[in-house]
Enzyme design. Structure first.
Site, PDB file in Angstrom:
ATOM      1  N   SER A  22      27.107  -8.177 -11.306  1.00  0.00           N
ATOM      2  CA  SER A  22      26.035  -7.794 -12.244  1.00  0.00           C
ATOM      3  C   SER A  22      26.567  -6.886 -13.343  1.00  0.00           C
ATOM      4  CB  SER A  22      24.928  -7.049 -11.492  1.00  0.00           C
ATOM      5  OG  SER A  22      24.269  -7.912 -10.613  1.00  0.00           O
ATOM      6  N   GLY A  94      22.672 -17.519 -13.065  1.00  0.00           N
ATOM      7  CA  GLY A  94      21.332 -17.153 -13.524  1.00  0.00           C
ATOM      8  C   GLY A  94      21.362 -15.916 -14.409  1.00  0.00           C
ATOM      9  N   SER A 168      12.378  -8.298 -10.857  1.00  0.00           N
ATOM     10  CA  SER A 168      13.562  -9.103 -11.185  1.00  0.00           C
ATOM     11  C   SER A 168      14.374  -8.388 -12.244  1.00  0.00           C
ATOM     12  CB  SER A 168      13.155 -10.479 -11.709  1.00  0.00           C
ATOM     13  OG  SER A 168      14.260 -11.062 -12.393  1.00  0.00           O
ATOM     14  N   GLN A 170      16.964  -9.585 -13.699  1.00  0.00           N
ATOM     15  CA  GLN A 170      17.344 -10.503 -14.776  1.00  0.00           C
ATOM     16  C   GLN A 170      16.233 -10.592 -15.817  1.00  0.00           C
ATOM     17  OE1 GLN A 170      18.418 -14.114 -12.751  1.00  0.00           O
ATOM     18  NE2 GLN A 170      20.318 -13.249 -11.960  1.00  0.00           N
ATOM     19  N   ASP A 315      20.415 -10.013  -2.406  1.00  0.00           N
ATOM     20  CA  ASP A 315      21.527 -10.963  -2.281  1.00  0.00           C
ATOM     21  C   ASP A 315      22.230 -10.849  -0.925  1.00  0.00           C
ATOM     22  OD1 ASP A 315      20.972 -11.879  -4.812  1.00  0.00           O
ATOM     23  OD2 ASP A 315      22.506 -10.666  -5.793  1.00  0.00           O
TER      24      ASP A 315
HETATM   25  C1  S3P Z   1      20.929 -10.011 -10.698  1.00  0.00           C
HETATM   26  C2  S3P Z   1      19.664  -9.787 -10.258  1.00  0.00           C
HETATM   27  C3  S3P Z   1      19.132 -10.339  -9.006  1.00  0.00           C
HETATM   28  C4  S3P Z   1      20.210 -10.954  -8.129  1.00  0.00           C
HETATM   29  C5  S3P Z   1      21.217 -11.716  -8.903  1.00  0.00           C
HETATM   30  C6  S3P Z   1      21.883 -10.841  -9.949  1.00  0.00           C
HETATM   31  C7  S3P Z   1      21.363  -9.376 -11.957  1.00  0.00           C
HETATM   32  O1  S3P Z   1      18.157 -11.305  -9.311  1.00  0.00           O
HETATM   33  O2  S3P Z   1      19.639 -11.759  -7.133  1.00  0.00           O
HETATM   34  O3  S3P Z   1      22.233 -12.220  -8.033  1.00  0.00           O
HETATM   35  O4  S3P Z   1      22.574  -9.271 -12.204  1.00  0.00           O
HETATM   36  O5  S3P Z   1      20.485  -8.943 -12.710  1.00  0.00           O
HETATM   37  P1  S3P Z   1      16.698 -10.890  -9.846  1.00  0.00           P
HETATM   38  O6  S3P Z   1      16.671 -11.114 -11.296  1.00  0.00           O
HETATM   39  O7  S3P Z   1      15.787 -11.807  -9.119  1.00  0.00           O
HETATM   40  O8  S3P Z   1      16.484  -9.450  -9.531  1.00  0.00           O
END
Ligand code: S3P
Length: 437
Positions: A22, A94, A168, A170, A315
């Site tokens: 991240s 993602g 979330s 992200q 995770d």
């Molecule tokens: C992440 C946020 C998490 C996590 C993903 C990485 C990030 O997802 O599961 O592997 O780097 O912002 P969410 O957006 O659902 O919190």
């Protein structure tokens, strides 16, 4: 590739896990958005983070690799990005797709953002809708719910208050990054705290960010200033070694330089509550705290895991399910329906593979009930194209009773290159073999 795992014991030694995924993504993205040069050390050279670098290069960002894990990113700042000559391919990542969507929505260029089969099946309305509510023009497949995304960027976004229905990081980050280039102020309110690396890094790079409880505010027109980012080791990768060092006999493992940001460190609390012997010695803290973690074998017992702690270990739930399978008594994991929309449907996939290996596991809409302590059989299992599933199954195999063969193991490189090698260095019996050999 097949991962061949044999029941092992006596893991011993000190290792460093690779950089945090991240934080590595954010270092590259904020460096690219900023003014001046950002030096990154400890960058995770995994498939996901390399996808972020490739997308940024297509946007005209100059990135130089100085040494393994060391990069210099030349910020585009007020100059902005170049319109990409081809589609931006986020691979399996993602974080790359959602954060880029937020950044690009507020830049005056057009771009198409895509990914692999797994990423194109994951929900994108969660970023499309809030960005549209700021005035962004952004479209997706399947009635604007899936990638590929088409983004017609604009300088005319307007800041507003967003109340997120789910925690979330992200989504929060996509909105905040759009907010940096929108008019007025942008506020994101979360139902529970998700990881806060974007806020921490923005502040570190000189952007004013107001944090009040679960609400984060940024102001349009703020530009990060280049700096030196040292990425800590990824606690989500360390988690596999923590559980291995706990459930296997005769272990004494030390993990150096692990990031222990409280919005990420729920695994430490959970393993301790289950009876694990984890000693955490704090090291440096530049906004992202780090620690050395020592793990010794211990008997675990089942507990209940749900509520606000879930986003801090989301995770890690597949590997926590493995710990639960080796614990005495019942573990109940709830409030984790988000696991169904990760790189795979992790609730269904773990339930299926663990049950096939003899674990007493019951699938629920938002988690599992696992009765631990059964014999774990061996044989062939599938990684379902999901790095965290492969690594969780590998640790179960190390702590199991028969050899285990995991198909599709190459996806481990999405987040933890060198996974098998680090385990071997500690004394585990784990080999990577080409499929068919
Ligand atoms: C992440 C946020 C998490 C996590 C993903 C990485 C990030 O997802 O599961 O592997 O780097 O912002 P969410 O957006 O659902 O919190």
């Amino acid at each position: 590739m097949i991962l061949e795992v044999r029941p092992s014991q006596g893991l011993r030694g000190t290792v460093r896990v690779p950089g945090d995924k991240s934080i590595s993504h954010r270092a590259a993205l904020l460096g690219a958005l900023g003014e001046g040069i950002t030096r990154i050390d400890g960058f995770l050279e995994s498939e996901d983070c390399l996808a972020t670098l490739r997308c940024l290069s297509l946007l005209g960002v100059s990135i130089e690799r100085l040494a393994p894990g060391s990069y210099e990113v030349v910020g585009r700042g007020r100059q902005g990005f170049q319109e990409p000559l081809s589609v931006l391919d986020c691979g399996n990542s993602g974080t790359t797709m959602r954060l880029l969507a937020g950044i690009l929505a507020a830049k005056p260029i057009n771009a198409v953002v895509t990914g692999d089969v797994s990423l194109c099946a994951r929900p994108m309305a969660r970023v499309i809708e809030p960005l549209r509510s700021m005035g962004a023009e952004i479209y997706g497949k399947a009635q604007d719910t899936r990638a590929p995304l088409t983004i017609i960027g604009s300088r005319e976004l307007r800041g507003r208050v967003h109340e997120l229905p789910i925690a979330s990081a992200q989504v929060k980050s996509a909105i905040l990054l759009a907010g940096l280039n929108a008019k007025g102020i942008t506020v994101v309110k979360e139902p529970t705290q998700s990881r806060n690396h974007t806020e921490v890094m923005l502040q570190y790079l000189g952007v004013p960010v107001r944090i009040e409880g679960l609400s984060v505010t940024v102001e349009g027109g703020s530009i990060p200033q280049g700096g030196h980012i040292i990425v800590p080791g990824d606690i989500s990768s360390a988690a596999y070694l923590m559980v291995a060092g706990t459930i296997l006999p005769n272990c004494d493992v030390t993990l150096a330089n692990v990031g222990i940001n409280p919005t990420r460190a729920g695994i430490i609390e959970v393993l301790r509550s289950m009876g694990a012997d984890l000693a955490v010695r704090s090291e440096a803290n530049d906004g992202e705290p780090r620690a050395t973690i020592r793990i010794r074998s211990s008997g675990l017992h089942g507990i209940e895991i749900k509520g606000d702690i879930i986003p801090t270990l989301i995770d890690e739930l597949p590997i926590i399910a493995v710990a639960a399978a080796r614990a005495q008594g019942t573990t109940r994991i709830g409030d984790a329906a988000e696991l169904r929309v990760k790189e795979s449907d992790r609730i269904a996939v773990m339930a299926r593979e663990l049950a096939a290996l003899g674990v007493d596991i019951r699938e629920q809409p938002d988690g599992w009930t696992i009765r631990g302590g059964q014999r774990i059989s061996g044989g062939r299992v599938c990684g379902h194209g999901d790095h965290r599933i492969v690594m969780a199954l590998a640790v179960l195999g190390l702590g199991g009773d028969e050899p285990l063969y995991i198909k599709g193991a190459e996806v481990v490189g999405v987040s933890f290159p060198g996974f098998a090698g680090i385990l071997r260095d500690l004394g585990a019996q784990i080999e990577e073999r080409e499929a068919g050999s």
